[in-house]
Write an enzyme that holds these catalytic residues in place. Sequence first.
Site, PDB file in Angstrom:
ATOM      1  N   THR A 100      -3.110 -12.444 -16.861  1.00 12.44           N
ATOM      2  CA  THR A 100      -1.714 -12.400 -17.313  1.00 12.44           C
ATOM      3  C   THR A 100      -0.889 -13.250 -16.342  1.00 12.44           C
ATOM      4  O   THR A 100      -0.151 -12.722 -15.530  1.00 12.44           O
ATOM      5  CB  THR A 100      -1.161 -10.954 -17.326  1.00 12.44           C
ATOM      6  OG1 THR A 100      -1.478 -10.326 -16.067  1.00 12.44           O
ATOM      7  CG2 THR A 100      -1.738 -10.139 -18.440  1.00 12.44           C
ATOM      8  N   LEU A 168      -8.628  -4.145  -7.104  1.00 10.00           N
ATOM      9  CA  LEU A 168      -9.495  -4.877  -6.177  1.00 10.00           C
ATOM     10  C   LEU A 168      -8.788  -6.024  -5.482  1.00 10.00           C
ATOM     11  O   LEU A 168      -7.921  -6.683  -6.054  1.00 10.00           O
ATOM     12  CB  LEU A 168     -10.780  -5.349  -6.855  1.00 10.00           C
ATOM     13  CG  LEU A 168     -10.782  -6.447  -7.906  1.00 10.00           C
ATOM     14  CD1 LEU A 168     -10.732  -7.835  -7.286  1.00 10.00           C
ATOM     15  CD2 LEU A 168     -12.042  -6.318  -8.740  1.00 10.00           C
ATOM     16  N   LYS A 222      -0.223   0.251 -11.377  1.00 15.88           N
ATOM     17  CA  LYS A 222      -0.659  -1.031 -10.822  1.00 15.88           C
ATOM     18  C   LYS A 222       0.520  -1.845 -10.289  1.00 15.88           C
ATOM     19  O   LYS A 222       0.497  -2.320  -9.153  1.00 15.88           O
ATOM     20  CB  LYS A 222      -1.420  -1.822 -11.897  1.00 15.88           C
ATOM     21  CG  LYS A 222      -1.864  -3.204 -11.472  1.00 15.88           C
ATOM     22  CD  LYS A 222      -2.772  -3.140 -10.262  1.00 15.88           C
ATOM     23  CE  LYS A 222      -2.986  -4.513  -9.647  1.00 15.88           C
ATOM     24  NZ  LYS A 222      -4.029  -5.260 -10.289  1.00 15.88           N
ATOM     25  N   PHE A 267      -0.856  -3.698   5.926  1.00 18.80           N
ATOM     26  CA  PHE A 267       0.176  -4.471   5.211  1.00 18.80           C
ATOM     27  C   PHE A 267       1.481  -4.533   5.998  1.00 18.80           C
ATOM     28  O   PHE A 267       2.568  -4.622   5.436  1.00 18.80           O
ATOM     29  CB  PHE A 267       0.372  -3.950   3.780  1.00 18.80           C
ATOM     30  CG  PHE A 267      -0.680  -4.514   2.876  1.00 18.80           C
ATOM     31  CD1 PHE A 267      -1.982  -4.041   2.928  1.00 18.80           C
ATOM     32  CD2 PHE A 267      -0.400  -5.565   2.021  1.00 18.80           C
ATOM     33  CE1 PHE A 267      -2.979  -4.602   2.155  1.00 18.80           C
ATOM     34  CE2 PHE A 267      -1.390  -6.128   1.235  1.00 18.80           C
ATOM     35  CZ  PHE A 267      -2.684  -5.637   1.297  1.00 18.80           C
ATOM     36  N   LEU A 268       1.359  -4.472   7.307  1.00 18.69           N
ATOM     37  CA  LEU A 268       2.521  -4.599   8.177  1.00 18.69           C
ATOM     38  C   LEU A 268       2.320  -5.803   9.105  1.00 18.69           C
ATOM     39  O   LEU A 268       2.936  -5.899  10.150  1.00 18.69           O
ATOM     40  CB  LEU A 268       2.684  -3.311   8.994  1.00 18.69           C
ATOM     41  CG  LEU A 268       4.094  -2.975   9.481  1.00 18.69           C
ATOM     42  CD1 LEU A 268       5.042  -2.765   8.319  1.00 18.69           C
ATOM     43  CD2 LEU A 268       4.070  -1.726  10.364  1.00 18.69           C
ATOM     44  N   GLY A 271       4.249 -12.586   9.439  1.00 15.15           N
ATOM     45  CA  GLY A 271       3.803 -13.976   9.399  1.00 15.15           C
ATOM     46  C   GLY A 271       4.348 -14.691   8.188  1.00 15.15           C
ATOM     47  O   GLY A 271       5.483 -14.473   7.771  1.00 15.15           O
ATOM     48  N   CYS A 278      -1.766 -12.423  -7.581  1.00 16.70           N
ATOM     49  CA  CYS A 278      -1.275 -11.107  -8.025  1.00 16.70           C
ATOM     50  C   CYS A 278       0.107 -10.748  -7.498  1.00 16.70           C
ATOM     51  O   CYS A 278       1.054 -10.670  -8.281  1.00 16.70           O
ATOM     52  CB  CYS A 278      -2.271 -10.025  -7.622  1.00 16.70           C
ATOM     53  SG  CYS A 278      -3.819 -10.165  -8.517  1.00 16.70           S
ATOM     54  N   LYS A 341      -5.288 -16.356   1.577  1.00 15.75           N
ATOM     55  CA  LYS A 341      -5.709 -15.430   2.637  1.00 15.75           C
ATOM     56  C   LYS A 341      -7.143 -15.792   3.007  1.00 15.75           C
ATOM     57  O   LYS A 341      -7.818 -16.508   2.263  1.00 15.75           O
ATOM     58  CB  LYS A 341      -5.599 -13.982   2.176  1.00 15.75           C
ATOM     59  CG  LYS A 341      -6.573 -13.573   1.086  1.00 15.75           C
ATOM     60  CD  LYS A 341      -6.468 -12.094   0.824  1.00 15.75           C
ATOM     61  CE  LYS A 341      -7.559 -11.621  -0.119  1.00 15.75           C
ATOM     62  NZ  LYS A 341      -7.502 -10.205  -0.382  1.00 15.75           N
ATOM     63  N   ARG A 348      -3.835 -20.091  -5.446  1.00 15.66           N
ATOM     64  CA  ARG A 348      -2.691 -19.775  -6.320  1.00 15.66           C
ATOM     65  C   ARG A 348      -1.545 -19.225  -5.469  1.00 15.66           C
ATOM     66  O   ARG A 348      -1.733 -18.299  -4.688  1.00 15.66           O
ATOM     67  CB  ARG A 348      -3.100 -18.748  -7.390  1.00 15.66           C
ATOM     68  CG  ARG A 348      -3.963 -19.352  -8.478  1.00 15.66           C
ATOM     69  CD  ARG A 348      -4.418 -18.287  -9.458  1.00 15.66           C
ATOM     70  NE  ARG A 348      -5.314 -17.320  -8.830  1.00 15.66           N
ATOM     71  CZ  ARG A 348      -5.693 -16.182  -9.395  1.00 15.66           C
ATOM     72  NH1 ARG A 348      -5.255 -15.868 -10.587  1.00 15.66           N
ATOM     73  NH2 ARG A 348      -6.505 -15.356  -8.768  1.00 15.66           N
TER      74      ARG A 348
END
Length: 462
Positions: A100, A168, A222, A267-268, A271, A278, A341, A348
Site C-alpha cells: 500500500t 515485522l 498497526k 526507539f529513542l 540522529g 513503512c 537502516k 525507500r
Amino acid sequence: MSDPLTPTPQTTSPMRITVIGTGYLGATHAVCMALLGHSVLGVDVDPTKIEALANGQVPFFEPGLPQKLREALDSGRLRFTTDLDLAAEFGDVHFICVGTPQSAGSDAANMRYVDEAFTELAQRITRRALLVGKSTVPIGTAERLTERVQRVSPAGTELELAWNPEFLREGFAVADTLAPDRLVFGVDSDWARQQLAAVYQPILATGTPLVVADLATSELVKVAANSFLATKISFINAMAEVCEATGADVGLLATALSHDTRIGGRFLQPGLGFGGGCLPKDIRAFAHRADELGVGQAVAFLREVDSINIRRRRRTVDLVREMADDDLAGKRIAALGAAFKPNSDDVRDAPALDVARMLYLEGATVTVYDPEANGNAHLVYPDLNYADGLIEAVTGADVVVLLTEWQEFRDLDPADLGRLVKHRRVVDGRHALDVDNYRANGWEVRSLGRPNHPVSNAVAQG
Ligand code: UDX
C-alpha cells in the site's frame, strides 16, 4: 530451550494456505507458514520474482531468509505460482500481503493493489474460505472489502474476511514472524478466529500473547504502533534540536531517559531519523484517513512528527557544510550508508540517500558506499558516485558523513581511516561512533544534538 526460529514440533493441524504478494512481507510469511508445517502456495503477478523464489533465491537482502527459504522448499510444503486460479482452488486460508504505497501527489495510501488482489481472488473462490489482510491499510478497508468480496465471489457469504496485521521489521523478518511480540486477529466470526488460531497454533503454543479484536481495531493497531514508534524517534530528535540551542548533549539525555523503565531506551536513538517503506508513509496515510473520518485533530501531531524527522536531514547537511568551511561546492564528501537502516538494502525514503542527494545538489562530489544498498541507491540517484568499498569511498575525502550505522562503520579504526582522508572531519549522523576515540586520533567530530566538545561518556558515567 528450543530455538523459536526452528519451530518444532510443527502444527498438529496442517492447513492449505496461499500468500498473495511475495514482496518483503509476503515472501517471509510464505516461508514461515511452510516452516510451521502448512502447505503453502506463494503467488505474485511478477514471474521473475516467482521464478527466483522457486529456485531458492530471495530477491531482496534479508539476513537468514535465504536459508529458511531453502529449508521450506526442501520440505516440499512450499511452492510458488503466478496462477491465481490455482491459488483460489488450493487455499482454505488466503493471506493478502500486497503493498500500500503512498499515492502520487497525496498522503493517502494507494489501495489499488489491495483492492485488486482481494477482488480477483474472491471472483475465483467457489467454496468456504477465509481471506486475511496483512497489508497496512486505512481504517475501514476491511469492512469495505468484506462487502465487495462477498458480492463478487461465487462463494458469497461463505467467503469471510479477517485482518491480521504484521509488525515485522526488515532485518529481523524471520524472527519477528516466527516469534512475534504478539498476534492480533481482527475477525467477524468465531469460525474466522478458529482458522487463524489453527494457522498460528505452534506460535500460540509458545505463549505468544493474542489479542482478538474487531476488524477496525485490528487495522488501527498497526498504524497506531507505527505512529507511536515514529513519535518516540521524533521526540528524541526534537530534544536534539533543543540540545543544539542550549549546548546540552542528546546522547546523554537519551541515556538518562532510557533508565526510566516507563520510558525505556528502544526507539529513542537520536540522529538522522526514520525512513523506509513503512513509518513515513504510514503516519502520513493515517493522518490523511483521520482527516477523512473527521478526527484529524486527534492525530495532527503526526504532521509535526514528520516535520521534525525531515528537519534532521537538512540539519545533517548543515553540519557537513559547516565542516566543509561553509561551502560544499567542489568538496569531496564520503557518504557512508544509503539504506534506511543497517542490515537492509532498502532505500525507500532513506534519510541517508536524501542527505547524499542534498549534498550533491549543493555542488559537493559525493561518493556513497553502502555494504548492500549501492545497487538500489544507484537506480534512484544515478548522479551520485558509488564506491565498491569503503577505502575507495573515503580516500581523499574532505568530510566523512556516517548516514547508516552498519557494523562495518562502527568498527572502523579512526587511525586507519585518518590516513586515507584529506581532512580528519566526520559527521556522525547516527550517534554510532566512539567520539572520544576519534577525537584522540585527531578527528573533528560533529553530530546532531551534541555540543562540539561534549563531556565524554566515560566521565559522564562516572
Ligand atoms: C517498522 C516497524 O518497526 C515494524 O513493526 C513495521 O512492521 C514496519 O515498520 P522497519 O521499517 O523495518 O519496521 O524499520 P524499524 O526498525 O522500525 O526502523 C525504522 C526507522 O527508524 C529506520 O530508519 C531507523 O534508522 C529509524 N530509527 C529507529 C531511529 O532513527 N531511531 C531509533 O531509535 C529506532
